[in-house]
Design a protein around this motif. Structure first.
Motif, mmCIF file in Angstrom:
data_model
loop_
_atom_site.group_PDB
_atom_site.id
_atom_site.type_symbol
_atom_site.label_atom_id
_atom_site.label_comp_id
_atom_site.label_asym_id
_atom_site.label_seq_id
_atom_site.Cartn_x
_atom_site.Cartn_y
_atom_site.Cartn_z
ATOM 1 N N THR A 373 2.013 74.407 -56.567
ATOM 2 C CA THR A 373 2.682 74.763 -57.881
ATOM 3 C C THR A 373 2.061 74.091 -58.928
ATOM 4 O OG1 THR A 373 4.864 75.686 -56.824
ATOM 5 C CG2 THR A 373 4.734 74.864 -59.206
ATOM 6 N N ASN A 374 1.992 72.655 -58.652
ATOM 7 C CA ASN A 374 1.403 71.829 -59.815
ATOM 8 C C ASN A 374 -0.165 72.172 -60.148
ATOM 9 O OD1 ASN A 374 3.792 70.353 -60.086
ATOM 10 N ND2 ASN A 374 3.210 68.702 -58.524
ATOM 11 N N THR A 375 -0.655 72.616 -58.771
ATOM 12 C CA THR A 375 -2.343 72.676 -58.815
ATOM 13 C C THR A 375 -2.599 74.069 -59.778
ATOM 14 O OG1 THR A 375 -2.679 71.686 -56.851
ATOM 15 C CG2 THR A 375 -4.319 73.136 -57.532
ATOM 16 N N ALA A 376 -1.508 75.058 -59.031
ATOM 17 C CA ALA A 376 -2.345 76.434 -59.611
ATOM 18 C C ALA A 376 -1.679 76.805 -61.141
ATOM 19 C CB ALA A 376 -1.412 77.448 -58.751
ATOM 20 N N GLY A 377 -0.595 76.025 -61.544
ATOM 21 C CA GLY A 377 -0.115 76.424 -62.936
ATOM 22 C C GLY A 377 0.396 77.633 -62.796
ATOM 23 N N GLY A 378 0.001 78.650 -63.742
ATOM 24 C CA GLY A 378 0.524 80.045 -63.622
ATOM 25 C C GLY A 378 -0.496 80.956 -62.696
ATOM 26 N N ASN A 379 -1.433 80.353 -62.094
ATOM 27 C CA ASN A 379 -2.423 81.290 -61.404
ATOM 28 C C ASN A 379 -1.833 81.503 -60.183
ATOM 29 O OD1 ASN A 379 -4.405 81.510 -63.603
ATOM 30 N ND2 ASN A 379 -5.338 79.305 -62.810
ATOM 31 N N PRO A 380 -2.514 82.355 -59.389
ATOM 32 C CA PRO A 380 -1.722 82.955 -58.177
ATOM 33 C C PRO A 380 -1.773 81.770 -56.907
ATOM 34 C CG PRO A 380 -3.741 84.349 -58.882
ATOM 35 C CD PRO A 380 -3.836 83.408 -59.716
ATOM 36 N N ILE A 381 -0.655 82.026 -56.084
ATOM 37 C CA ILE A 381 -0.656 81.148 -54.658
ATOM 38 C C ILE A 381 -0.437 82.112 -53.663
ATOM 39 C CG2 ILE A 381 1.038 79.511 -53.615
ATOM 40 C CD1 ILE A 381 1.679 78.336 -56.229
ATOM 41 N N VAL A 382 -1.186 81.939 -52.615
ATOM 42 C CA VAL A 382 -1.041 82.534 -51.443
ATOM 43 C C VAL A 382 -0.883 81.687 -50.471
ATOM 44 C CG1 VAL A 382 -2.289 84.183 -49.881
ATOM 45 C CG2 VAL A 382 -2.601 84.435 -52.314
ATOM 46 N N ILE A 383 0.114 81.965 -49.592
ATOM 47 C CA ILE A 383 0.524 81.237 -48.322
ATOM 48 C C ILE A 383 -0.053 81.881 -47.141
ATOM 49 C CG2 ILE A 383 2.446 80.132 -47.249
ATOM 50 C CD1 ILE A 383 4.185 80.240 -49.784
ATOM 51 N N ALA A 384 -0.782 81.292 -46.228
ATOM 52 C CA ALA A 384 -1.223 82.267 -45.042
ATOM 53 C C ALA A 384 -1.902 81.238 -44.045
ATOM 54 C CB ALA A 384 -2.448 83.162 -45.557
ATOM 55 N N GLY A 385 -2.293 81.907 -43.060
ATOM 56 C CA GLY A 385 -2.982 81.184 -41.869
ATOM 57 C C GLY A 385 -2.338 81.248 -40.554
ATOM 58 N N SER A 386 -0.647 81.329 -40.537
ATOM 59 C CA SER A 386 0.158 81.106 -39.437
ATOM 60 C C SER A 386 1.564 82.004 -39.604
ATOM 61 C CB SER A 386 0.263 79.643 -39.031
ATOM 62 O OG SER A 386 1.237 79.513 -38.175
ATOM 63 N N LEU A 387 1.616 82.651 -38.814
ATOM 64 C CA LEU A 387 3.173 83.127 -38.642
ATOM 65 C C LEU A 387 4.236 82.047 -38.487
ATOM 66 C CD1 LEU A 387 2.708 86.243 -36.505
ATOM 67 C CD2 LEU A 387 3.085 86.355 -38.784
ATOM 68 N N TYR A 388 3.800 80.722 -37.891
ATOM 69 C CA TYR A 388 4.668 79.606 -37.754
ATOM 70 C C TYR A 388 5.087 79.093 -39.158
ATOM 71 C CZ TYR A 388 3.341 80.667 -33.048
ATOM 72 O OH TYR A 388 2.983 81.365 -31.773
ATOM 73 N N LEU A 389 4.001 79.041 -39.966
ATOM 74 C CA LEU A 389 4.116 78.706 -41.358
ATOM 75 C C LEU A 389 5.125 79.531 -42.228
ATOM 76 C CD1 LEU A 389 3.422 77.003 -43.823
ATOM 77 C CD2 LEU A 389 1.342 78.268 -44.040
ATOM 78 N N VAL A 390 4.888 80.896 -41.997
ATOM 79 C CA VAL A 390 5.934 81.791 -42.590
ATOM 80 C C VAL A 390 7.209 81.418 -42.379
ATOM 81 C CG1 VAL A 390 6.572 84.273 -42.455
ATOM 82 C CG2 VAL A 390 4.012 83.873 -42.756
ATOM 83 N N SER A 391 7.457 81.263 -40.977
ATOM 84 C CA SER A 391 8.783 80.874 -40.334
ATOM 85 C C SER A 391 9.378 79.534 -41.157
ATOM 86 C CB SER A 391 8.670 80.715 -39.069
ATOM 87 O OG SER A 391 8.329 81.829 -38.126
ATOM 88 N N ASP A 392 8.595 78.609 -41.291
ATOM 89 C CA ASP A 392 8.874 77.397 -42.019
ATOM 90 C C ASP A 392 9.343 77.570 -43.348
ATOM 91 O OD1 ASP A 392 8.578 75.779 -39.742
ATOM 92 O OD2 ASP A 392 6.930 74.835 -40.222
ATOM 93 N N ILE A 393 8.342 78.381 -44.108
ATOM 94 C CA ILE A 393 8.691 78.782 -45.587
ATOM 95 C C ILE A 393 9.990 79.415 -45.699
ATOM 96 C CG2 ILE A 393 7.987 80.015 -47.417
ATOM 97 C CD1 ILE A 393 6.063 77.781 -47.024
ATOM 98 N N LEU A 394 10.199 80.513 -45.012
ATOM 99 C CA LEU A 394 11.493 81.267 -45.020
ATOM 100 C C LEU A 394 12.574 80.544 -44.623
ATOM 101 C CD1 LEU A 394 10.243 84.664 -43.613
ATOM 102 C CD2 LEU A 394 10.498 84.083 -46.107
ATOM 103 N N ARG A 395 12.529 79.720 -43.595
ATOM 104 C CA ARG A 395 13.825 78.940 -43.376
ATOM 105 C C ARG A 395 14.050 77.955 -44.427
ATOM 106 N NH1 ARG A 395 11.336 76.839 -39.157
ATOM 107 N NH2 ARG A 395 12.131 78.682 -37.703
ATOM 108 N N LEU A 396 13.025 77.422 -45.157
ATOM 109 C CA LEU A 396 13.340 76.386 -45.988
ATOM 110 C C LEU A 396 13.975 77.189 -47.315
ATOM 111 C CD1 LEU A 396 12.432 73.644 -46.998
ATOM 112 C CD2 LEU A 396 10.272 74.602 -47.905
ATOM 113 N N ILE A 397 13.497 78.324 -47.376
ATOM 114 C CA ILE A 397 14.285 79.055 -48.960
ATOM 115 C C ILE A 397 15.827 79.420 -48.266
ATOM 116 C CG2 ILE A 397 14.339 81.204 -49.831
ATOM 117 C CD1 ILE A 397 10.912 80.949 -50.105
ATOM 118 N N ARG A 398 15.816 79.625 -46.824
ATOM 119 C CA ARG A 398 17.236 80.276 -46.800
ATOM 120 C C ARG A 398 18.118 79.045 -46.664
ATOM 121 N NH1 ARG A 398 18.760 81.505 -40.358
ATOM 122 N NH2 ARG A 398 18.289 79.411 -40.258
#
Length: 405
Positions: A373-398
């Motif tokens: 967030t700090n690096t991008a400012g208002g520019n795009p952010i994409v999270i990728a590379g692993s379904l296990y990272l997806v799980s961690d992100i969604l769990r964190l938000i939940r």
């Protein structure tokens, strides 16, 4: 499984990419047609039991644990020494029987021929999605070898639907396998000939779907039609598209709000792309929909040990992009899965000659999102590379928002 009744019929799905999306579509369509349907996909999303759904809702934890305990007791008392995935598959099939589903939509774990799910003997239909190079240590180094493993789910008398965008050499392997096993027929999709297919074509045109999404939806729709022709022939085909309209498959080109975690007001893209083919699809989407010459992309990246990092990362990154490397946490029920060290990820990214910034978030996914967030400012952010990272992100938000995702 010898004492577990299997009165339900299966839609069995193999492939390298797109399996989960196809399963989600088929399950939603059959549910919309008032057919009681179970779904088993892997890996799980947030909780171990959410890989098993009944009528598109994750099985209750208490039911999951009760069925799992029964399966583990049989494994122990008979000294079977089943693998973790074999135990999970048996648990899913046990729950399908207990919940009295009519159809089980089942995703292959790895490969096909030797996969635990291939205990299925009389599927309604089999599906083989896009095939690429992944799990080569188990399936072989050539895409044709991998296709041969996937083809192992084909069964005598059952039709098989395949993704027509596969290379011709792969399609030939699948054609030969279908003939050898005596599959009812093999159909390459998408094809818009036949009843209801014009409705599908119109449905997709209105939603501006990417090519791979169109293929996956076409495979699912045709499979659902085949299923209902055998078990519920009075169902009206437009009902299936009602189910497709309501399908949501997290972690695949998902638009995500991380405001509660970082204060960022712009949405980010979350995608589980973890091999070259999936990374190319994601890269094309990013280029088409969000990348602009003056707006470099900031990537939050994790990867599983054993992946070809250079191949994966070179598909995603462009010259001015920024990279935040992170390691996903332990994966419940899958102790053999390890993340690539964040430093190694950054070293590989730097070797590609990128001009942007590089940040190491270590093992802290929340820190990774703040750094991005700090690096991008208002520019795009994409999270990728692993379904296990997806799980961690969604769990964190939940956990932060108290939401069921």
């Amino acid at each position: 499984m010898e004492h577990t009744p299997t009165p339900w019929r299966a839609v069995h799905v193999a492939g390298t990419n797109g399996k989960g999306s196809v399963c989600a579509y088929v399950s939603a369509m059959l549910h919309a047609a008032n057919i009681k349907v179970g779904r088993f996909t892997s890996p799980h999303l947030i909780d171990r039991w959410d890989c098993i759904t009944i009528d598109d809702k994750a099985i209750d934890e208490s039911k999951f644990r009760e069925a799992e305990d029964a399966v583990k007791f049989r494994d122990s008392s008979k000294d079977i020494k089943a693998s973790e995935f074999e135990l999970l598959t048996a648990t899913a099939f046990e729950l399908f029987a207990l919940e009295r589903v009519k159809v089980g939509v089942v995703e292959v774990g790895v490969g096909g021929r030797q996969d635990a799910t291939n205990i299925i003997q009389h599927p309604l239909v089999t599906i083989i999605t896009k095939i690429g190079k992944d799990h080569q240590s188990l399936l072989g180094n050539s895409i044709e070898d991998i296709a041969s493993h996937k083809a192992g789910i084909m069964k005598n008398g059952a039709p098989c639907l395949v993704d027509v965008t596969n290379p011709e050499s792969v399609l030939q392997v699948l054609e030969t396998a279908a003939q050898d096993v005596g599959a009812d027929y093999l159909q390459r999709l998408p094809s818009f000939a036949g009843e209801g297919m014009a409705d599908l074509q119109n449905f997709m045109a209105k939603r501006n779907l990417e090519i791979h999404q169109q293929v996956n939806l076409s495979l699912a729709y045709s499979a659902a039609r085949i299923a209902i022709e055998q078990i519920a022939p009075t169902v009206h085909l437009p009902t299936l598209l009602t189910g497709a309209r309501e399908t949501f498959w997290p972690g695949r080109l998902q638009t995500l709000d991380i405001r509660a975690l970082t204060g960022r007001t712009e949405p980010v893209i979350l995608d589980g792309a973890h091999n070259a083919d999936a990374a190319n699809v994601l890269s094309a989407f990013v280029t088409k929909r969000i990348r602009m010459p003056s707006r470099p992309v900031t990537w939050v990246i994790a990867a599983t040990m054993g992946k070809d990092l250079r191949e994966l990362l070179s598909c995603l990154f462009q010259f001015k992009d920024n990279v935040v490397a992170v390691e996903f946490g332990p994966v419940a029920g899958m102790p053999w899965v390890y993340p690539v060290d964040a430093r190694s990820l950054l070293q590989e990214a730097k070797s590609l000659g990128l001009e942007g910034s590089f940040e190491n978030a270590g093992k802290d996914v929340h820190v990774a999102l703040r750094l991005a967030t700090n690096t991008a400012g208002g520019n795009p952010i994409v999270i990728a590379g692993s379904l296990y990272l997806v799980s961690d992100i969604l769990r964190l938000i939940r956990n932060r928002e108290g939401k069921n995702l």
